[in-house]
Design an enzyme around this catalytic site. Structure first.
Site, PDB file in Angstrom:
ATOM      1  N   LYS A   1       0.685  -1.243  -0.030  1.00  0.00           N
ATOM      2  CA  LYS A   1       0.037   0.065   0.200  1.00  0.00           C
ATOM      3  C   LYS A   1       1.003   1.112  -0.068  1.00  0.00           C
ATOM      4  O   LYS A   1       2.027   1.344  -0.464  1.00  0.00           O
ATOM      5  CB  LYS A   1      -0.865  -0.051   1.198  1.00  0.00           C
ATOM      6  CG  LYS A   1      -1.716  -1.279   1.179  1.00  0.00           C
ATOM      7  CD  LYS A   1      -2.857  -1.362   2.109  1.00  0.00           C
ATOM      8  CE  LYS A   1      -3.363  -2.763   2.214  1.00  0.00           C
ATOM      9  NZ  LYS A   1      -4.826  -2.589   2.992  1.00  0.00           N
TER      10      LYS A   1
ATOM     11  N   SER B   1      -6.349  -9.152   6.842  1.00  0.00           N
ATOM     12  CA  SER B   1      -5.800  -9.756   8.304  1.00  0.00           C
ATOM     13  C   SER B   1      -5.243 -11.139   8.254  1.00  0.00           C
ATOM     14  O   SER B   1      -4.987 -11.744   9.397  1.00  0.00           O
ATOM     15  CB  SER B   1      -6.828  -9.498   9.212  1.00  0.00           C
ATOM     16  OG  SER B   1      -7.212  -8.183   9.411  1.00  0.00           O
TER      17      SER B   1
ATOM     18  N   GLU C   1      -9.630  -0.664  -1.612  1.00  0.00           N
ATOM     19  CA  GLU C   1      -9.316   0.995  -1.374  1.00  0.00           C
ATOM     20  C   GLU C   1      -9.449   1.538  -2.546  1.00  0.00           C
ATOM     21  O   GLU C   1      -9.456   2.872  -2.388  1.00  0.00           O
ATOM     22  CB  GLU C   1      -7.795   0.886  -0.739  1.00  0.00           C
ATOM     23  CG  GLU C   1      -7.938   0.502   0.845  1.00  0.00           C
ATOM     24  CD  GLU C   1      -6.836  -0.416   1.663  1.00  0.00           C
ATOM     25  OE1 GLU C   1      -5.575  -0.177   0.926  1.00  0.00           O
ATOM     26  OE2 GLU C   1      -6.959  -0.935   2.288  1.00  0.00           O
TER      27      GLU C   1
ATOM     28  N   GLY D   1      -7.095  -5.053   7.255  1.00  0.00           N
ATOM     29  CA  GLY D   1      -6.634  -4.027   8.437  1.00  0.00           C
ATOM     30  C   GLY D   1      -7.021  -3.908   9.487  1.00  0.00           C
ATOM     31  O   GLY D   1      -6.973  -2.844  10.460  1.00  0.00           O
TER      32      GLY D   1
HETATM   33  P1  PGA Z   1      -4.385  -6.637   5.623  1.00  0.00           P
HETATM   34  O1  PGA Z   1      -4.532  -6.095   4.191  1.00  0.00           O
HETATM   35  O2  PGA Z   1      -3.569  -8.028   5.474  1.00  0.00           O
HETATM   36  O3  PGA Z   1      -3.418  -5.336   6.319  1.00  0.00           O
HETATM   37  O4  PGA Z   1      -5.703  -6.733   6.299  1.00  0.00           O
HETATM   38  C1  PGA Z   1      -4.727  -6.778   2.986  1.00  0.00           C
HETATM   39  C2  PGA Z   1      -5.217  -6.358   1.749  1.00  0.00           C
HETATM   40  O5  PGA Z   1      -5.641  -5.130   1.747  1.00  0.00           O
HETATM   41  O6  PGA Z   1      -4.620  -6.763   0.651  1.00  0.00           O
END
Ligand code: PGA
Length: 251
Positions: free
Chosen positions: A11, A208, A95, A169
């Site tokens: 990200k 997560s 996102e 997240g």
């Molecule tokens: P995360 O994000 O592992 O921090 O939950 C996963 C993603 O958005 O690809």
């Protein structure tokens, strides 16, 4: 046999010093029994690809424009990503869908551009918490699969990442049974749409994923790997996930 992939999505994280994490991943997994993909921010793409050249670690981008070139200030095309040494691109992450209003149709156009540039397109789908609560998960994901994947997808050009928006997240993740239900439904949708080629398209789980739950998630039949956000930023967090995928039974 379908390929399995542990993919990291950095990200909007990572400065040049963060390249040492990619070096550490390469050193920790010189001969991995699964694919490893790291998607740093665009600013690090070329340097990361140069660093990882000749190693089994693939480098990818997090988005691309759907056109090859043009008057699109601030955008990066699939061809540019390939030119910088990228091998893959994440497309339609939730996102991007929420921050930038990306529709399934746009994501499909991006996936076509990625394929034309020789990139693996990692197309993300997943329901919101409200959609899950309303019992709409399978219908929402099926619609996203239909709209976000262009015709002619195969495992050579496409990967699907199932990422429930509410699990990204947040430290929360679906139960293995819930993950299995959605992966089975996606697998059926891919077979209906792409026939035998649909069988070759890997389906990753994302949301997560961490060292503590990776083995349990990879044991779910139909899970071909993971798309990892937060836990991909440091080799010490990411490596156990790669190792769990290597050790997972094939299902
Ligand atoms: P995360 O994000 O592992 O921090 O939950 C996963 C993603 O958005 O690809």
């Amino acid at each position: 046999m379908r390929r399995r992939i542990a993919a990291g999505n950095w990200k909007m994280h990572g400065l040049a010093a963060g390249l040492s994490e990619i070096r550490a991943v390469m050193d920790a997994h010189p001969d991995p029994q699964c694919g490893i993909l790291v998607c740093p921010p665009a600013t690090l793409l070329a340097a990361a690809a140069k660093l990882a050249a000749g190693s089994p670690v693939m480098i990818g981008a997090q988005d691309c424009h759907h056109e090859r070139s043009g008057a699109h200030t601030g955008c990066v095309s699939a061809e540019m990503i390939a030119d910088a040494g990228g091998a893959a691109v994440i497309l339609g992450h939730s996102e991007r869908r929420s921050d930038h209003g990306e529709t399934g149709e746009l994501v499909a156009a991006k996936a076509l551009a990625a394929r034309a540039a020789g990139l693996l397109g990692v197309v993300c789908v997943g329901e919101s918490e409200a959609e899950r609560d309303a019992g709409e998960t399978l219908a929402v994901v099926a619609r996203q699969i239909d709209s976000s994947l262009p015709d002619g997808c195969t495992g050579e050009s496409a990967v699907v990442a199932y990422e429930p928006v509410w699990a990204i997240g947040t430290g929360r993740s679906p139960t293995p049974a819930q993950i299995g239900e959605v992966h089975t439904s996606i697998r059926e949708g891919l077979a209906r749409r792409f026939g035998a080629d649909g069988e070759s398209i890997p389906i990753l789980y994302g949301g997560s994923v961490k060292a503590q739950n990776a083995a349990e998630i990879f044991a779910v039949p139909g899970v071909d790997g993971a798309l990892v956000g937060g836990a991909s930023l440091e080799q010490g967090l990411f490596s156990p996930i790669v190792s769990a995928l290597e050790a997972a039974p094939r299902g």
